[in-house]
Write an enzyme that holds these catalytic residues in place. Structure first.
Site, PDB file in Angstrom:
ATOM      1  N   HIS A 378      80.982  57.600  12.593  1.00 66.63           N
ATOM      2  CA  HIS A 378      81.698  58.340  11.550  1.00 66.63           C
ATOM      3  C   HIS A 378      82.908  57.625  10.971  1.00 66.63           C
ATOM      4  CE1 HIS A 378      79.720  62.334  11.537  1.00 66.63           C
ATOM      5  NE2 HIS A 378      79.395  62.017  12.775  1.00 66.63           N
ATOM      6  N   LYS A 569      92.007  68.208   2.236  1.00 70.48           N
ATOM      7  CA  LYS A 569      91.397  67.428   3.313  1.00 70.48           C
ATOM      8  C   LYS A 569      92.497  67.195   4.334  1.00 70.48           C
ATOM      9  CE  LYS A 569      90.404  64.337   0.125  1.00 70.48           C
ATOM     10  NZ  LYS A 569      89.024  63.883   0.328  1.00 70.48           N
ATOM     11  N   ARG A 570      92.138  66.682   5.528  1.00 68.54           N
ATOM     12  CA  ARG A 570      93.172  66.361   6.501  1.00 68.54           C
ATOM     13  C   ARG A 570      94.178  65.387   5.895  1.00 68.54           C
ATOM     14  NH1 ARG A 570      92.531  68.235  11.991  1.00 68.54           N
ATOM     15  NH2 ARG A 570      94.343  66.938  12.358  1.00 68.54           N
ATOM     16  N   THR A 677      82.621  64.870   2.585  1.00 68.14           N
ATOM     17  CA  THR A 677      81.664  65.933   2.253  1.00 68.14           C
ATOM     18  C   THR A 677      82.321  66.961   1.326  1.00 68.14           C
ATOM     19  OG1 THR A 677      82.236  66.859   4.409  1.00 68.14           O
ATOM     20  CG2 THR A 677      80.097  65.770   4.214  1.00 68.14           C
ATOM     21  N   LYS A 681      81.003  69.217  -2.136  1.00 69.31           N
ATOM     22  CA  LYS A 681      81.207  70.660  -2.355  1.00 69.31           C
ATOM     23  C   LYS A 681      81.828  70.908  -3.734  1.00 69.31           C
ATOM     24  CE  LYS A 681      81.672  71.051   2.593  1.00 69.31           C
ATOM     25  NZ  LYS A 681      82.567  70.988   3.752  1.00 69.31           N
TER      26      LYS A 681
END
Length: 842
Positions: A378, A569-570, A677, A681
């Site tokens: 990842h 996002k983070r 991802t 979306k």
């Protein structure tokens, strides 16, 4: 004049929400009242909102149970190959609405609750998120579970039932403050404890080599108690299982050595064992080598493998035909997918079971392990790669250390044969890294112990083969694959954006929900004025709804006619929220310089959590809130620019903000975001993307047409070239006046007048050791944002690009991703067949 439709009436008209048949609605009401009756204890006559939520959840759950039992029976009868998805994170969010969508019960439940005088949306809001993940990796696992069930695969998600998930984020005086996420406080109606499948897990102890074989003795035992959660497929009557393990001390825990401080202390010490499943480690893309984390990793693996082997042996032909006791057939019936290196211990643990317990010879056992296991990588960020100190292993898992040494010995022997005399290659490829502290490289263990290794977007899979794992690719090229990530269109379109799902269904039918490639048919409507109008209208409704949500929960008023520019996002340096900040400051300065110009108004929303120990990320949040304080209170700017930090970003907030976004910010340094991802979306929900050629953005541009995205910045090759030559931030600072102005403002305390030094660390990092080259992409980013502004002024052309994007989304369904895993890694065939519903005859 016709009275405007209520929310309820509007929802009734959305056919993708399922049919509300009269009998169905009557049955639901009966069952709801029955559950409500049994929920209310004798001394309470008045039901609370929470009582109503539990009654509804249990009513919907009733519709799952028969299908769940029948699905598991169906697997037992058919004895298919089973896939086990091992992950330390499952970021599930809420379950109620997703279950109604997949069972086709949404309109019926809406009508039933409405007739009972309740608002279903209010009840849905009572459910806690299951926040058992940090970000992309954990949410991917959740999307994969949905797709595996929808494709009829005999699949099981295995993980840990954390008592506390990802922390809740509060913003206090502009700073992130964490609070514990006590998500189980009121109980969880979706899980079922299965104490009959409890398993022992061993730690510590020592290894004895005897004539009868190897024994791991004097261990401490922790029990793994499984909790099962149903995972329904989309309208195919299949319900798979997610099994999460909880740690429990055995009854005799610490009592045998009662001399250590008495009975009371021994009972209190049970907490030490049970702490294993207490809390999710809150790091995203960062490795923290703590013993408790290693315990968690072994705990999930040891419990899961016992379960896998029990199920393999007990399956239909187990007891009658000796053949199922032959573990060499395991790879024909079992596939194990490792979600990153976190469950890497599955490899030595399976070896331990096969060699020490089942008494297979090494070569046979190793062949089984390799054919069973596969590994998904990842990230390529070095600080995220797991490297465990050997001493920690020696103490906690002594037998596994021996097994890893033996795997490594054979592995290095093979390399010596293929590359005689290449000692540097041996050093680079070893599972053990020598140095001050000897460490085990878990990624190397995963590659050596798996038959397939995949990246999560095409560019990422190429980077893996050419850089971090090049030596392994040279040795075993056939192992390396790409599986570009995807998202489930059930949660990320039908559920969160029913209005858009419906206008699409009106044009191309409902089948696209299980076959997202059908969205290509929308290209026929790209010049259809009515469709363009419908898509734009849905977006505007979603924006109004989100604006109302922000006003209700955060007391902020925003201009719903402004462009909603969103980066959620983070918080991480590589994701470059700081580049976004520099654009905000530049745009602010331009408005101040020419206040009478016709600017395209924007509401810029940034949200995400920072790992509690990540100082730079917390300072980035503080900068965003500081910029907001200045910009939002400047009367010259008015509502042409607003900056909002979205507090406590999580699955449930994503479901609200993504359908309302106009512009999606995907601006990581090329080569750092493995896939992303969230980008998919936003694309599926009618936002346009401004982004670098990184991760899946590359494939999104390919599918939708590069002219329909706002692509800017260095490519991977440019970044590599700059690394060779050296990145000099100061040179950009001196050459670009607007960049210099923005940096000087941050530096001088323009955004922190009470504390001019507040951001000195951030400024110093950007000027002198920025690994992610923010300044190098600044100029192109600003130019690209000007193109965004220009296009937004032409709503029709903007919406046409939106339609091109939605039409190009087919590839990014997790159904496509999972079909490829199934066929190319697991050796399984996905199916869109329905099985019989429980009330049908077989």
């Amino acid at each position: 004049m016709a009275k405007p439709l209520t929310d309820h009436d509007r929802r009734k008209q959305i056919s993708v929400r399922g049919l509300a048949g009269v009998e169905n609605v009557a049955d639901l009401k009966t069952n709801f009242n029955r559950h409500l009756h049994f929920t209310l204890v004798k001394d309470r006559n008045v039901a609370t909102k929470r009582d109503y939520y539990f009654a509804l959840a249990n009513t919907v759950r009733d519709h799952l149970v028969g299908r769940w039992i029948r699905t598991q029976q169906h697997y037992y009868d058919k004895d298919p190959k089973r896939v086990y998805y091992l992950s330390l994170e499952f970021y599930m969010g809420r379950t109620l609405q997703n279950t109604m969508v997949n069972l086709g019960l949404e309109n019926a439940c809406d009508e039933a609750t409405y007739q009972l005088g309740l608002d279903m949306e209010e009840l849905q809001d009572i459910e806690e998120d299951a926040g058992l993940g940090n970000g992309g990796l954990g949410r991917l696992a959740a999307c994969f579970l949905d797709s595996m069930a929808s494709l009829g695969l005999a699949a099981y998600g295995y993980g840990i039932r954390y008592e506390f998930g990802i922390f809740n984020q509060k913003i206090i005086n502009g700073w992130q403050v964490e609070e514990a996420d006590d998500w189980l406080r009121y109980g969880n109606p979706w899980e079922k404890a299965r104490p009959e499948y409890m398993r022992p897990v061993h730690f510590y102890g020592r290894v004895e080599h005897t004539r009868e074989g190897v024994k791991w003795v004097d261990t401490q035992v922790v029990l793994a108690l499984p909790y099962d959660t149903p995972v329904p497929g989309y309208r195919n009557n299949i319900v798979n299982t997610m099994r999460l393990w909880s740690a429990k001390a055995p009854c005799e825990f610490n009592l045998k050595d009662f001399n250590v401080g008495g009975y009371i202390q021994a009972v209190l010490d049970r907490n030490l064992a049970e702490n294993i499943s207490r809390v999710l480690y809150p790091n995203d893309n960062f490795f923290e080598g703590k013993e408790l984390r290693l315990k968690q990793e072994y705990f999930v693996v040891a419990a899961t493998l016992q379960d896998i082997i029990r199920r393999f042996k007990a399956s239909k032909f187990g007891s009658t035909e000796f053949v199922r006791l032959d573990l060499s057939k395991m790879p024909d019936k079992v596939a194990i997918q490792l979600n990153d290196t976190h469950p890497a211990l599955a490899i030595p643990e399976l070896m331990r079971i096969l060699v020490d317990i089942e008494k297979l010879e090494w070569e046979k056992a190793w062949d089984i392990v390799i054919r069973t296991c596969a590994y998904t990588n990842h990230t390529v960020l070095p600080e995220a790669l797991e490297r465990w100190p050997v001493d920690l292993f020696q103490n906690l898992l002594p037998r596994h250390l021996e097994i890893i040494y033996e795997i490594n010995r054979r592995h290095l022997e093979r390399i010596s044969t293929v590359y005689p005399g290449d000692h540097d290659r041996l050093r680079r490829m070893s599972l053990i890294e020598e140095g001050n502290v000897k460490k085990i490289n878990m990624a190397h263990l995963c590659i050596v112990g798996s038959h397939a290794v995949n990246g999560v977007a095409r560019i990422h899979s190429e980077i893996i083969k050419n850089t971090v794992f090049k030596d392994f690719y040279d040795l075993d090229p056939q192992k390396f694959q790409n599986k570009t990530n995807g998202i489930t269109p059930r949660r990320w379109l039908v559920m969160c954006n029913p209005g858009l799902a419906e206008v699409i269904a009106e044009r191309i039918g409902e089948d696209y929900i299980r076959d997202l490639d059908q969205l290509k048919k929308l290209l026929d409507f790209v010049n259809d004025d009515a469709f363009i109008r419908d898509v734009a209208k849905i977006k505007q409704e979603n924006k109004l709804k989100f604006a109302a949500h922000l006003e209700e929960h955060y007391k902020v008023k925003i201009n719903p006619n402004s462009m909603f520019d969103v980066q959620v996002k983070r918080i991480h340096e590589y994701k470059r929220q700081l580049l976004n900040c520099l654009h905000i400051i530049t745009f602010y300065n331009r408005i101040k310089n020419e206040p009478n110009k016709l600017w395209t108004p924007r509401t810029i929303m940034i949200g995400g959590k920072a790992a509690p120990g990540y100082h730079t990320a917390k300072m980035i949040i503080r900068l965003i809130t500081a910029i907001g304080d200045v910009v939002n209170n400047d009367p010259v700017v008015g509502d042409r620019l607003k900056v909002i930090f979205l507090e406590n970003y999580r699955v449930t907030l994503a479901e609200k903000v993504i359908p309302a976004a106009d512009l999606s910010e995907q601006i990581s340094t090329a080569g750092t975001e493995a896939s992303g991802t969230g980008n998919m979306k936003f694309m599926l929900n009618g936002a346009l993307t401004i982004g670098t050629m990184d991760g899946a953005n590359v494939e999104m541009a390919e599918e939708a047409g590069e002219e329909n995205l706002f692509i800017f910045g260095m490519r991977v090759e440019d970044v590599e070239a700059m690394d060779k030559k050296g990145y000099d931030a100061i040179c950009y600072y001196n050459r670009i006046p607007e960049l210099k102005q923005a940096m000087d403002q941050i530096s001088a305390g323009f955004f922190s007048p009470g504390e001019p030094e507040l951001f000195k660390d951030l400024v110093n990092m950007l000027m002198h050791h920025d690994r992610f080259k923010v300044f190098a992409d600044y100029e192109d980013y600003i130019k690209c944002q000007e193109k965004v502004n220009a296009l937004y002024k032409n709503p029709k052309e903007w919406t046409k690009k939106v339609i091109h994007n939605i039409a190009g989304c087919g590839k990014f369904s997790s159904d496509r991703t999972i079909s490829q895993y199934a066929r190319e890694i697991w050796g399984m065939e996905p199916s869109l067949e329905k099985i019989a519903a429980p009330d049908d005859p077989r």
